[in-house]
Enzyme design. Structure first.
Site, PDB file in Angstrom:
ATOM      1  N   ALA A  54       0.973  -0.904   0.165  1.00 37.92           N
ATOM      2  CA  ALA A  54      -0.047   0.039   0.094  1.00 37.92           C
ATOM      3  C   ALA A  54       0.944   1.440   0.151  1.00 37.92           C
ATOM      4  CB  ALA A  54      -1.030  -0.452   1.528  1.00 37.92           C
ATOM      5  N   SER A  80       9.477   0.934   8.927  1.00 42.89           N
ATOM      6  CA  SER A  80      10.151   0.480   9.633  1.00 42.89           C
ATOM      7  C   SER A  80      10.603  -1.297   9.198  1.00 42.89           C
ATOM      8  CB  SER A  80       9.671   0.102  11.265  1.00 42.89           C
ATOM      9  OG  SER A  80      10.171  -0.551  12.196  1.00 42.89           O
ATOM     10  N   ILE A 139       3.681  -7.313   5.732  1.00 46.65           N
ATOM     11  CA  ILE A 139       3.014  -8.763   6.080  1.00 46.65           C
ATOM     12  C   ILE A 139       3.298  -9.298   4.706  1.00 46.65           C
ATOM     13  CG2 ILE A 139       1.035  -8.232   4.255  1.00 46.65           C
ATOM     14  CD1 ILE A 139      -0.585  -9.143   7.229  1.00 46.65           C
ATOM     15  N   ALA A 186      -2.329 -12.462  -5.707  1.00 50.34           N
ATOM     16  CA  ALA A 186      -2.747 -12.668  -6.245  1.00 50.34           C
ATOM     17  C   ALA A 186      -3.521 -11.415  -6.369  1.00 50.34           C
ATOM     18  CB  ALA A 186      -3.486 -13.971  -6.574  1.00 50.34           C
ATOM     19  N   LYS A 239      -2.350 -14.364 -14.778  1.00 50.04           N
ATOM     20  CA  LYS A 239      -2.908 -15.153 -13.982  1.00 50.04           C
ATOM     21  C   LYS A 239      -4.349 -14.776 -15.449  1.00 50.04           C
ATOM     22  CE  LYS A 239      -6.390 -14.494 -10.016  1.00 50.04           C
ATOM     23  NZ  LYS A 239      -6.672 -13.825  -9.475  1.00 50.04           N
ATOM     24  N   PRO A 297     -13.270 -16.607 -14.574  1.00 49.91           N
ATOM     25  CA  PRO A 297     -12.344 -15.731 -15.560  1.00 49.91           C
ATOM     26  C   PRO A 297     -12.641 -14.745 -15.833  1.00 49.91           C
ATOM     27  CG  PRO A 297     -14.378 -16.884 -16.804  1.00 49.91           C
ATOM     28  CD  PRO A 297     -14.880 -17.066 -15.797  1.00 49.91           C
ATOM     29  N   LEU A 345      -4.508  -2.400   4.398  1.00 49.99           N
ATOM     30  CA  LEU A 345      -4.814  -3.177   5.609  1.00 49.99           C
ATOM     31  C   LEU A 345      -5.519  -2.428   6.780  1.00 49.99           C
ATOM     32  CD1 LEU A 345      -1.822  -6.007   6.263  1.00 49.99           C
ATOM     33  CD2 LEU A 345      -4.534  -6.134   4.687  1.00 49.99           C
ATOM     34  N   THR A 381      -9.153  -9.439  -3.236  1.00 51.24           N
ATOM     35  CA  THR A 381      -9.283  -8.481  -3.730  1.00 51.24           C
ATOM     36  C   THR A 381      -8.319  -7.016  -2.869  1.00 51.24           C
ATOM     37  OG1 THR A 381     -10.795  -8.988  -2.080  1.00 51.24           O
ATOM     38  CG2 THR A 381     -11.622  -8.021  -4.824  1.00 51.24           C
ATOM     39  N   ILE A 388      -5.407  -5.970  -3.093  1.00 49.08           N
ATOM     40  CA  ILE A 388      -3.871  -5.096  -3.869  1.00 49.08           C
ATOM     41  C   ILE A 388      -5.078  -3.938  -4.853  1.00 49.08           C
ATOM     42  CG2 ILE A 388      -2.386  -4.810  -5.732  1.00 49.08           C
ATOM     43  CD1 ILE A 388      -0.827  -6.735  -3.900  1.00 49.08           C
TER      44      ILE A 388
HETATM   45  C1  LIG Z   1      -3.753 -13.735   4.560  1.00 53.09           C
HETATM   46  C2  LIG Z   1      -3.474 -13.403   3.610  1.00 53.09           C
HETATM   47  C3  LIG Z   1      -3.719 -13.312   2.508  1.00 53.09           C
HETATM   48  C4  LIG Z   1      -3.429 -12.131   1.382  1.00 53.09           C
HETATM   49  N1  LIG Z   1      -3.664 -12.417   0.130  1.00 53.09           N
HETATM   50  C5  LIG Z   1      -3.378 -11.505  -0.791  1.00 53.09           C
HETATM   51  C6  LIG Z   1      -4.006 -11.782  -2.477  1.00 53.09           C
HETATM   52  O1  LIG Z   1      -3.605 -13.136  -2.562  1.00 53.09           O
HETATM   53  N2  LIG Z   1      -3.709 -11.097  -2.797  1.00 53.09           N
HETATM   54  C7  LIG Z   1      -3.709  -9.732  -2.868  1.00 53.09           C
HETATM   55  O2  LIG Z   1      -4.491  -8.624  -3.185  1.00 53.09           O
HETATM   56  N3  LIG Z   1      -3.624  -8.995  -1.181  1.00 53.09           N
HETATM   57  C8  LIG Z   1      -3.774 -10.256  -0.896  1.00 53.09           C
HETATM   58  N4  LIG Z   1      -3.042 -10.204   0.701  1.00 53.09           N
HETATM   59  C9  LIG Z   1      -3.497  -8.739   1.015  1.00 53.09           C
HETATM   60  C10 LIG Z   1      -2.023  -7.720   1.337  1.00 53.09           C
HETATM   61  O3  LIG Z   1      -0.542  -8.846   2.295  1.00 53.09           O
HETATM   62  C11 LIG Z   1      -2.127  -6.130   1.600  1.00 53.09           C
HETATM   63  O4  LIG Z   1      -3.196  -5.808   1.114  1.00 53.09           O
HETATM   64  C12 LIG Z   1      -1.092  -5.591   0.781  1.00 53.09           C
HETATM   65  O5  LIG Z   1      -0.193  -6.550   1.188  1.00 53.09           O
HETATM   66  C13 LIG Z   1      -0.915  -4.159   0.943  1.00 53.09           C
HETATM   67  O6  LIG Z   1       0.022  -4.330   2.798  1.00 53.09           O
HETATM   68  P1  LIG Z   1      -0.004  -2.785   3.076  1.00 53.09           P
HETATM   69  O7  LIG Z   1       1.154  -2.457   2.954  1.00 53.09           O
HETATM   70  O8  LIG Z   1      -1.218  -2.311   3.843  1.00 53.09           O
HETATM   71  O9  LIG Z   1       0.046  -2.999   5.352  1.00 53.09           O
HETATM   72  P2  LIG Z   1       1.971  -4.373   5.317  1.00 53.09           P
HETATM   73  O10 LIG Z   1       2.325  -4.826   4.454  1.00 53.09           O
HETATM   74  O11 LIG Z   1       1.672  -5.073   6.867  1.00 53.09           O
HETATM   75  O12 LIG Z   1       2.471  -2.805   5.805  1.00 53.09           O
HETATM   76  C14 LIG Z   1       2.846  -1.795   6.575  1.00 53.09           C
HETATM   77  C15 LIG Z   1       3.878  -0.759   6.683  1.00 53.09           C
HETATM   78  O13 LIG Z   1       3.529  -0.101   7.701  1.00 53.09           O
HETATM   79  C16 LIG Z   1       5.376  -0.180   8.320  1.00 53.09           C
HETATM   80  N5  LIG Z   1       4.944  -0.082  10.084  1.00 53.09           N
HETATM   81  C17 LIG Z   1       3.599   0.454  10.340  1.00 53.09           C
HETATM   82  N6  LIG Z   1       3.703   0.699  12.189  1.00 53.09           N
HETATM   83  C18 LIG Z   1       4.902   1.053  11.888  1.00 53.09           C
HETATM   84  C19 LIG Z   1       6.038   2.469  12.617  1.00 53.09           C
HETATM   85  N7  LIG Z   1       5.172   2.352  13.847  1.00 53.09           N
HETATM   86  N8  LIG Z   1       6.231   2.533  12.421  1.00 53.09           N
HETATM   87  C20 LIG Z   1       7.080   2.878  11.218  1.00 53.09           C
HETATM   88  N9  LIG Z   1       6.327   1.942   9.853  1.00 53.09           N
HETATM   89  C21 LIG Z   1       5.941   0.776  10.761  1.00 53.09           C
HETATM   90  C22 LIG Z   1       5.834  -1.264   8.499  1.00 53.09           C
HETATM   91  O14 LIG Z   1       7.241  -1.234   8.558  1.00 53.09           O
HETATM   92  C23 LIG Z   1       5.227  -1.909   7.153  1.00 53.09           C
HETATM   93  O15 LIG Z   1       5.942  -1.466   5.975  1.00 53.09           O
HETATM   94  C24 LIG Z   1      -3.664 -10.967   1.350  1.00 53.09           C
HETATM   95  C25 LIG Z   1      -3.602 -10.563   3.143  1.00 53.09           C
HETATM   96  C26 LIG Z   1      -3.795 -11.979   3.849  1.00 53.09           C
HETATM   97  C27 LIG Z   1      -3.898 -11.446   5.644  1.00 53.09           C
END
Ligand SMILES: Cc1cc2nc3c(=O)[nH]c(=O)nc-3n(C[C@H](O)[C@H](O)[C@H](O)COP(=O)(O)OP(=O)(O)OC[C@H]3O[C@@H](n4cnc5c(N)ncnc54)[C@H](O)[C@@H]3O)c2cc1C
Length: 509
Positions: A15, A39, A45, A50, A78, A96, A333, A344, A346
């Site tokens: 994100a 950080s 995560i 996908a 895909k 599809p 997230l 969905t 991403i």
């Molecule tokens: C089981 C599972 C399966 C998934 N499969 C898919 C999929 O197939 N397709 C899809 O589109 N999405 C999928 N997702 C969702 C996808 O993983 C996330 O939407 C995507 O990775 C975005 O994550 P994010 O960037 O919001 O959060 P994160 O990846 O958690 O990043 C958070 C960031 O914030 C930083 N941060 C947090 N706290 C602090 C702090 N105090 N100080 C400094 N930095 C901080 C961290 O260091 C990190 O850089 C899945 C999620 C899960 C849980």
């Protein structure tokens, strides 16, 4: 001259870097300072793999070269998702990214199929779908540009390593001037008068001020929730799966151009093939299966040796009460989570970024823009929720407590209406803003044996013989187009998208 001159993105997961890449690209004409804080200690995560076809447009507008991006992220193509054991045990179908057949005299193709099917003479609806047949045969090519051809009416997405995608976008963003700061945020300062976030303070003592904050801090929602206490709309009553275990493994067999989702007794399991490995995970409801049993089910069904220790994840489906609150916009997230059954997450990040770019506050933050953003994103989340829920309720399964739970569930009204309209004559109530178009709903409803009682009466204007001949012509044309399609591996090589890494092997990790 803009008064919003400093933007701070908190978080460097998918994100965070997608937001940075888009904002630094779209607003390079403005005098905007973009800072991203992440950080290394907390990390990301690191699961997402996908995607949906819309991501191609996101990449295209950033000027990203497709083969280069695919090489860098271990990406595969895909064409859809294969659902196994969802309607009944033993059933399988592919949802599809594309149409079934082509409209005839502006009437939807599936209406003709419904008529043929009522008289027991129809092959599978999937036999009229180019992406389903190509996926089943492990083939891929870019859609035909000639829109009169059957090989033109489909889209495609990618399966990739989301951590590598974030790294790839980091390069883009930094080239466009985004400043990256590594460090942990330990404090958030609010403005006493406005209640806006004024600054964040890092462990190092550095204090970063901004006019607008984009909260991409993941499930924590450091700004949107911990600082602004925006509140969470919990949707567990509809989508109760609340845990996942993820593990990559060695790949076996040919490189398939689709994701697989297999229903389990208390959840479902994913299989996502990348160029160098296969991603797997078990999403489940802990009410009806223990963590140990869920992990056991996953680990004993891998196609090859595991490449890492399984990773446990906890979540609660739902969304933030407001996506944009004061001067904080939550993306990723931190904005909400819906299980990854239809890939969905991403996409919802992309929706959040697109809406922010369209409503970007150049002079001041306007409450009308905030309201518009929140309405738009709320609808997007709701539409996805309904579509995911459809998979659980359009089923004949009652072989476990989880499946029985869904049989007696009270549905959200929006979904109830959609199912009712479909069940009478195959009509699809169209949703404003919905990411999933009619062919997606048709795929899941028919794939899970939800057959309408009737069909559109206008179809009866066609003589029986004409109808059968036309349907057969479309089927043969689809089959022929697939015969002329290379395998995905051949196409990746020809396209210059093959990564330089070798397939991973458990003994080397
Ligand atoms: C089981 C599972 C399966 C998934 N499969 C898919 C999929 O197939 N397709 C899809 O589109 N999405 C999928 N997702 C969702 C996808 O993983 C996330 O939407 C995507 O990775 C975005 O994550 P994010 O960037 O919001 O959060 P994160 O990846 O958690 O990043 C958070 C960031 O914030 C930083 N941060 C947090 N706290 C602090 C702090 N105090 N100080 C400094 N930095 C901080 C961290 O260091 C990190 O850089 C899945 C999620 C899960 C849980």
């Amino acid at each position: 001259m803009t008064s919003i001159s400093k933007v701070c993105i908190l978080g460097g997961g998918t994100a965070g870097w997608m937001s940075a890449a888009a904002l630094s690209n779209k607003f390079n004409n403005l005098d905007l300072e973009i800072t991203l804080i992440e950080s290394d200690e907390i990390g990301t995560i690191g699961v997402g793999e996908a995607t949906l076809p819309h991501i191609r447009y996101f990449n295209q507008t950033l000027g990203i070269n497709e083969p280069e991006f695919m090489k860098s992220t271990e990406a595969t193509f895909k064409l859809g998702i294969q659902f196994c054991d969802w309607g009944r045990r033993g059933d399988h179908y592919i949802h599809p990214f594309g149409e079934y057949g082509q409209p005839i005299d502006e009437l939807d193709f599936h209406q003709f199929w419904l008529r043929l099917n009522q008289s027991g003479r129809a092959p599978r609806l999937s036999d009229y779908s180019y992406p389903v047949l190509a996926a089943e045969k492990g083939r891929f090519r870019i859609p035909d540009e000639d829109i009169t051809r059957i090989g033109s009416n489909f889209g495609y997405a990618y399966q990739f390593d989301a951590s590598l995608y974030a790294r790839f976008l980091r390069n883009h963003s930094e080239l466009n001037g985004t400043k990256r700061i590594e460090g942990r945020v330990i404090d958030v300062e609010l403005d006493g008068e406005t209640g806006n976030v004024r600054s964040v303070t890092l462990e190092s003592g550095a204090r970063i001020e901004a006019d607008l904050f984009v909260d991409c801090s993941g499930f924590r929602g450091l700004l949107i929730e911990q600082a602004l206490q925006t509140g969470y709309d919990d949707w567990s009553q509809w989508l109760p799966c609340n845990r996942a275990i993820a593990v990559p493994c060695e790949s076996r067999g040919e490189l398939l151009p689709y994701t697989r989702a297999t229903a389990r007794t208390a959840g479902w399991q994913w299989r996502i093939p990348l160029q160098h490995r296969t991603g797997n995970g078990h999403v489940y409801w802990n009410e009806f299966v223990s963590d140990d049993e869920a992990a056991h089910q996953l680990m004993t069904s891998l196609e090859g040796p595991a490449l890492a220790e399984p990773k446990q994840l906890f979540f609660k489906t739902g969304r933030r009460n407001k996506f944009w609150n004061r001067n904080v916009v939550a993306i990723g997230l931190s904005a909400g989570f819906l299980e990854p059954l239809e890939s969905t997450s991403i996409h919802l990040i992309q929706e959040g970024i697109t809406a922010l770019v369209e409503l970007f506050p150049t002079t001041e933050i306007n409450p009308l823009d905030i309201a518009e953003y929140n309405t738009h994103m709320a609808l997007n989340f709701e539409r996805v929720r309904d579509f995911l829920l459809l998979h659980y309720v359009a089923t004949q399964r009652d072989d476990s407590e989880m499946w029985r739970f869904f049989r007696s569930m009270e549905l959200p009204q929006s979904l109830q209406e959609k199912i009712a309209a479909w069940s009478s004559r195959g009509y699809l109530l169209k949703y404003e803003f919905g990411v999933f178009l009619p062919p997606s709903w048709i795929a899941v409803m028919l794939g899970q044996n939800l057959l309408p009682e009737g069909y559109d009466p206008r179809v009866d204007r066609y003589a029986d013989g004409d109808l059968v001949r036309e349907m057969e012509r479309v089927r043969l044309e689809t089959e022929a187009a697939v015969r002329n399609t290379p395998t995905q591996s051949e196409f990746l090589t020809r396209y210059g998208a093959t990564s330089d890494s070798r397939p991973l092997s458990a003994s080397l990790t």
